[in-house]
Design a protein around this motif. Structure first.
Motif, short mmCIF file in Angstrom:
data_model
loop_
_atom_site.label_atom_id
_atom_site.label_comp_id
_atom_site.label_asym_id
_atom_site.label_seq_id
_atom_site.Cartn_x
_atom_site.Cartn_y
_atom_site.Cartn_z
N ARG A 294 0.83 -1.20 0.00
CA ARG A 294 0.00 0.00 0.00
C ARG A 294 0.87 1.26 0.00
O ARG A 294 0.54 2.25 -0.64
N ALA A 298 0.93 4.15 -2.90
CA ALA A 298 0.83 5.58 -2.63
C ALA A 298 1.92 6.34 -3.38
O ALA A 298 1.67 7.41 -3.96
N GLN A 301 0.88 6.54 -6.93
CA GLN A 301 -0.17 7.55 -7.14
C GLN A 301 0.41 8.95 -7.21
O GLN A 301 -0.02 9.78 -8.03
N ALA A 308 -3.58 13.44 -3.59
CA ALA A 308 -4.70 13.21 -2.67
C ALA A 308 -4.96 11.71 -2.53
O ALA A 308 -5.22 11.20 -1.42
N GLY A 309 -4.90 10.99 -3.64
CA GLY A 309 -5.05 9.53 -3.57
C GLY A 309 -3.93 8.88 -2.79
O GLY A 309 -4.14 7.93 -2.03
N ALA A 311 -2.30 10.26 -0.32
CA ALA A 311 -2.56 10.51 1.10
C ALA A 311 -3.60 9.54 1.65
O ALA A 311 -3.45 9.03 2.78
N ARG A 312 -4.65 9.25 0.86
CA ARG A 312 -5.65 8.27 1.32
C ARG A 312 -5.04 6.89 1.48
O ARG A 312 -5.32 6.18 2.45
N SER A 313 -4.20 6.50 0.55
CA SER A 313 -3.56 5.18 0.63
C SER A 313 -2.69 5.07 1.87
O SER A 313 -2.66 4.02 2.52
N ARG A 315 -3.10 6.73 4.68
CA ARG A 315 -3.99 6.63 5.85
C ARG A 315 -4.49 5.19 6.01
O ARG A 315 -4.55 4.66 7.13
N GLU A 316 -4.82 4.55 4.91
CA GLU A 316 -5.25 3.15 4.96
C GLU A 316 -4.11 2.26 5.43
O GLU A 316 -4.32 1.31 6.20
N THR A 319 -3.76 2.28 9.23
CA THR A 319 -4.86 1.76 10.04
C THR A 319 -4.50 0.42 10.69
O THR A 319 -4.11 -0.53 10.01
N GLN A 333 4.14 9.73 5.22
CA GLN A 333 3.10 10.76 5.30
C GLN A 333 3.70 12.15 5.46
O GLN A 333 3.24 13.11 4.83
#
Length: 375
Positions: A294, A298, A301, A308-309, A311-313, A315-316, A319, A333
């Motif tokens: 992942r 990122a 991406q 932005a994608g 950053a979402r990856s 965050r995932e 988790t 990050q």
């Protein structure tokens, strides 16, 4: 048959199988998710070959430095009484435990794949892996007292593993079996060549011959995707096209998530990101919980103009993670945030600082200090 023998917030001890002539006690290795709800190490393999097992399952990466460790080991020892042979077995952190706690479990033999002699910075200050986890671990190690027979399988080309093996051999008198280009850990290569199954059966029977095992590996390693993966990692920097071919061959054997992701990263590095995209996605479909895959997606991406994608990856990826794995994501990050806010000068400075740290003798202590505050 499964029977819980001991349970705490940190550890679960579970017996598997009916009573037979030998029992293998396994210790879990490094985990990416803090849960006890998972199979024991090598559980399916031992069930398939009909050997009783007692599995010690860990929730966190603390090298078994838990206050309830003695009680858990006592439960293991009580359950192992009455067997003709008692063997401990583990990989990496689990291999450390298999060696360190064999005597406490009443075992006469220990099998360890790519183990550490210790992870305590006071003992191995040169060890730089997993330092964010080590930072949260309070070590209470007793002097090393090994089982009567100890077998250590390791890759001599992985420098830290070679140093650990040398210490184990010197202090504990273990028989060390080198597995060149087996990577860390060497277990996947041994499994794919059939050498591990052969070795465990021979150790249980008392007929183990390290020369025959190494010959077996040399004969069969061409069909191991892990061997091709390890070779690709060694040559990627200088010979990326050769590494790509090795990874393609590895994927033909078994397209595991880390293989697909490694191919994608190399293609991104070579400026072939459009070819990399489907491989990134395939890696994540195959193993959605692969944090490294992942993170790599990122980075892809961002290369493709989608911060932005990315950053979402990330965050995932963060988790449910902790310790060294979470620290890796947090660094990514921070650097992505700097680039998104046009602070590339600071990002370049941070990149150079990380590189200088990695080559210094202070690297491990720096990472531990940072790791103490990662959440």
């Amino acid at each position: 048959m499964h029977q819980a023998l001991f349970r705490s917030d940190n550890l679960l001890v579970r017996r598997s199988g009916a009573r037979g002539g030998a029992v293998i006690i396994t210790f879990g290795s490094y985990v990416t998710e803090p849960t006890l709800k998972r199979p024991g190490f090598a559980e399916e393999f031992l069930r398939r070959i009909g050997i009783d097992a007692i599995h010690v399952i860990n929730r966190r990466n603390r090298w078994y430095q838990h206050p309830e460790r003695a009680a858990a080991l006592a439960a293991v020892a009580a359950a192992a009484r009455g067997y003709d042979r008692t063997i401990t077995y583990g990989s990496s952190m689990g291999g450390y435990a298999a060696l360190r706690y064999a005597v406490a479990c009443g075992a006469d033999t220990a099998i360890a794949l790519s183990p550490q002699f210790s992870a305590d910075p006071q003992v191995v200050p040169w060890e730089t892996r997993w330092q964010a986890d080590v930072a949260r671990t309070r070590f209470a190690e007793l002097p090393f007292v090994g089982a009567e027979q100890q077998y250590v399988f390791y890759d001599p080309r992985v420098a830290p593993d070679a140093r650990h093996a040398a210490m184990i051999a010197e202090v504990g008198g273990a028989m060390c079996i080198p597995v060149p280009y087996g990577g860390h850990p060497v277990g996947p290569l041994l499994v794919e060549t059939g050498a591990l199954q052969h070795a465990i059966r021979a150790i249980v029977a008392g007929t183990f011959d390290p020369v025959s095992v190494r010959q077996h590996i040399r004969r069969e390693r061409h069909r191991s995707q892990h061997q091709h993966f390890a070779l690709a990692r060694h040559c990627a920097a200088r010979h990326p096209e050769t590494a790509l071919r090795l990874l393609e061959r590895a994927a033909e054997i078994e397209p595991e998530s880390h293989i697909l992701s490694a191919r994608a990263v190399l293609l991104d590095t070579l400026g072939r990101s459009h070819e990399a995209a489907p491989l990134h996605l395939a890696a994540l479909r195959r193993t959605p919980g692969n944090t490294h895959a992942r993170i790599s997606f990122a980075m892809h991406q961002e290369i493709m103009g989608d911060p932005a994608g990315a950053a979402r990856s990330l965050r995932e990826a963060a988790t449910g993670r902790s310790g060294s794995m979470l620290l890796l994501v947090r660094v990514r990050q921070v650097r992505l945030w700097l680039r998104r806010h046009r602070l590339r000068v600071i990002d370049h400075w941070l990149e150079r600082a990380i590189a200088r740290s990695a080559g210094s003798r202070f690297h491990a202590s720096i990472v531990r200090r940072i790791g103490e505050h990662v959440s």
